[in-house]
Design an enzyme around this catalytic site. Structure first.
Site, PDB file in Angstrom:
ATOM      1  N   PHE A   1       0.920  -0.972  -0.205  1.00 53.92           N
ATOM      2  CA  PHE A   1      -0.132  -0.132   0.138  1.00 53.92           C
ATOM      3  C   PHE A   1       0.405   1.355  -0.317  1.00 53.92           C
ATOM      4  CE2 PHE A   1      -2.947  -2.993   2.095  1.00 53.92           C
ATOM      5  CZ  PHE A   1      -4.308  -2.678   1.306  1.00 53.92           C
ATOM      6  N   ASP A   2       0.340   1.881  -0.287  1.00 49.86           N
ATOM      7  CA  ASP A   2       0.817   3.539  -0.718  1.00 49.86           C
ATOM      8  C   ASP A   2      -0.153   4.360   0.018  1.00 49.86           C
ATOM      9  OD1 ASP A   2       1.702   6.160  -1.668  1.00 49.86           O
ATOM     10  OD2 ASP A   2      -0.581   6.815  -2.096  1.00 49.86           O
ATOM     11  N   VAL A   3       0.935   4.916   1.098  1.00 50.33           N
ATOM     12  CA  VAL A   3       0.173   5.300   2.307  1.00 50.33           C
ATOM     13  C   VAL A   3      -0.692   6.180   2.355  1.00 50.33           C
ATOM     14  CG1 VAL A   3       0.370   6.007   5.071  1.00 50.33           C
ATOM     15  CG2 VAL A   3       0.986   3.542   3.845  1.00 50.33           C
TER      16      VAL A   3
END
Length: 245
Positions: free
Chosen positions: A12-14
């Protein structure tokens, strides 16, 4: 269309995918420079942040998102006559612990984490990620940050480092689905490296790309959803079926 076979790992990109950094930044700007924000318009300020990040990524690729905030703010401040004292810029970083998760993020991550390995792959540094992870309910099994690698996305080194960690614990890139809202930082590079991708269209229905730079190439994802809740609803049955008994 669902990923097939279902992924065993979700990276995941956060910032921007799970954490609503645009809301966090705008709340700070409204409190420190309300008249300037009204004069410039929130959309124009977000676009300016996106331009500033693209410039800084070219000039100083080693900066984490956390470190990038202050010089980016100074560029935006010069363009829109915002307060430009060092303390104003530093306040953006200081308020990272208060940036909110998107409303669907915590529940969706809890659901997905019951069936797949969750990995944060973020341009934030370890300090910022610790606060963001706490706000999200500590969902991650592992994390790769910009200060781990020495560069930030879209540099392929971030993804290569993450893949190396996954391979070391027995996973293959075919088992990975990378989930992100930024086609500039994430989708294009992940696709080039042969990773399956899912674009979370956090700005669906709104013009432009906000505080995220626009993609440098078409950056076509394998899948796209309008929310993390939609992804969890779509993936969960297949993940449950595929999970070893």
């Amino acid at each position: 269309m669902l990923p097939s076979p279902p992924p065993r790992v979700l990276t995941f990109d956060v910032v921007g995918t799970l954490i609503d950094f645009e809301t966090g930044m705008l709340e700070q700007l409204r409190s420190t420079a309300p008249s300037a924000v009204r004069r410039a318009g929130e959309a124009a300020l977000l676009d300016a942040f996106g331009r500033a990040e693209h410039e800084l990524r070219s000039e100083r690729p080693e900066l984490s998102f956390t470190e990038f905030l202050e010089p980016a703010y100074q560029r935006v401040a010069a363009e829109f006559a915002l307060p430009s004292a060092a303390g104003e810029a530093a306040a953006l970083r200081a308020l990272i612990p208060r940036w909110p998760p998107f409303p669907d993020a915590v529940a969706a991550l809890r659901t997905l984490g019951a069936h797949a390995r969750l990995v944060a792959l973020t341009n934030a540094d370890r300090w910022a990620l610790a606060h963001m992870s706490a706000a999200l309910g500590e969902p991650f099994d592992d994390a790769v940050t910009a200060d781990d690698v020495g560069v930030g996305k879209p540099d392929p080194a971030m993804f290569v480092h993450c893949l190396g960690r996954l391979i070391a614990v027995g996973h293959h890139r075919s088992e990975v689905l990378h989930v992100a809202q930024s086609r500039y930082h994430d989708i294009a590079t992940a696709r080039e490296l042969g990773l399956r991708t899912c674009w979370v269209r956090r700005r669906a229905g709104r013009p432009g790309s906000g505080a995220t730079p626009p993609p440098l190439s078409p950056a076509r994802p394998d899948h796209q959803v309008r929310s993390l809740a939609e992804l969890a609803d779509a993936l969960t049955p297949a993940l449950q079926e595929a999970r070893p008994s």
